[in-house]
Design a protein around this motif. Structure first.
Motif, PDB file in Angstrom:
ATOM      1  N   GLU A 163       0.834  -1.201   0.000  1.00 55.40           N
ATOM      2  CA  GLU A 163       0.000   0.000   0.000  1.00 55.40           C
ATOM      3  C   GLU A 163       0.872   1.256   0.000  1.00 55.40           C
ATOM      4  OE1 GLU A 163      -3.430   2.169   2.627  1.00 55.40           O
ATOM      5  OE2 GLU A 163      -3.097   0.023   2.912  1.00 55.40           O
ATOM      6  N   VAL A 164       1.951   1.221   0.730  1.00 57.26           N
ATOM      7  CA  VAL A 164       2.874   2.360   0.780  1.00 57.26           C
ATOM      8  C   VAL A 164       3.502   2.581  -0.588  1.00 57.26           C
ATOM      9  CG1 VAL A 164       5.026   3.207   1.794  1.00 57.26           C
ATOM     10  CG2 VAL A 164       3.338   2.075   3.234  1.00 57.26           C
ATOM     11  N   ARG A 165       3.913   1.500  -1.229  1.00 60.79           N
ATOM     12  CA  ARG A 165       4.494   1.612  -2.568  1.00 60.79           C
ATOM     13  C   ARG A 165       3.489   2.190  -3.555  1.00 60.79           C
ATOM     14  NH1 ARG A 165       7.627  -3.764  -3.821  1.00 60.79           N
ATOM     15  NH2 ARG A 165       9.112  -3.239  -2.234  1.00 60.79           N
ATOM     16  N   TRP A 166       2.258   1.727  -3.483  1.00 61.57           N
ATOM     17  CA  TRP A 166       1.196   2.194  -4.362  1.00 61.57           C
ATOM     18  C   TRP A 166       0.985   3.697  -4.194  1.00 61.57           C
ATOM     19  CZ3 TRP A 166      -1.421   1.584  -8.554  1.00 61.57           C
ATOM     20  CH2 TRP A 166      -2.621   2.218  -8.744  1.00 61.57           C
ATOM     21  N   LYS A 167       0.933   4.157  -2.954  1.00 57.01           N
ATOM     22  CA  LYS A 167       0.740   5.592  -2.693  1.00 57.01           C
ATOM     23  C   LYS A 167       1.948   6.388  -3.175  1.00 57.01           C
ATOM     24  CE  LYS A 167      -2.455   5.169   1.156  1.00 57.01           C
ATOM     25  NZ  LYS A 167      -2.666   5.403   2.582  1.00 57.01           N
TER      26      LYS A 167
END
Length: 84
Positions: free
Chosen positions: A3-7
């Motif tokens: 999720e952090v990578r996506w953001k």
């Protein structure tokens, strides 16, 4: 972690999109024509410089410059000031 990578990628894409919007501002038709004229004058001067570099007579290169700049700039030397 995913999720952090996506953001992170989403934020990066937003920054890139906004940067490209600033990179090419919209210009008026008058300014666009001025830009085209400056580029045409620059090309004519570059051709004159190459002509001189090739060892051709200055008069021949200046005549070519005048021909290429006809209607683009002022004066005998396409808007440039020369000391002769």
């Amino acid at each position: 972690m995913n999720e952090v990578r996506w953001k992170w990628w989403l934020a990066l894409a937003a920054i890139a999109a906004s940067a490209s919007a600033f990179a090419q501002p919209k210009v008026s038709e008058h300014v666009r024509k001025d830009i085209e004229r400056h580029r045409a004058m620059a090309a004519a001067h570059e051709n004159a410089a190459r002509c001189l570099e090739a060892g051709k007579p200055e008069q021949e290169c200046q005549e070519r410059l005048r021909t290429e700049c006809k209607g683009l700039a002022i004066g005998r030397y396409c808007g440039m000031r020369h000391e002769h």
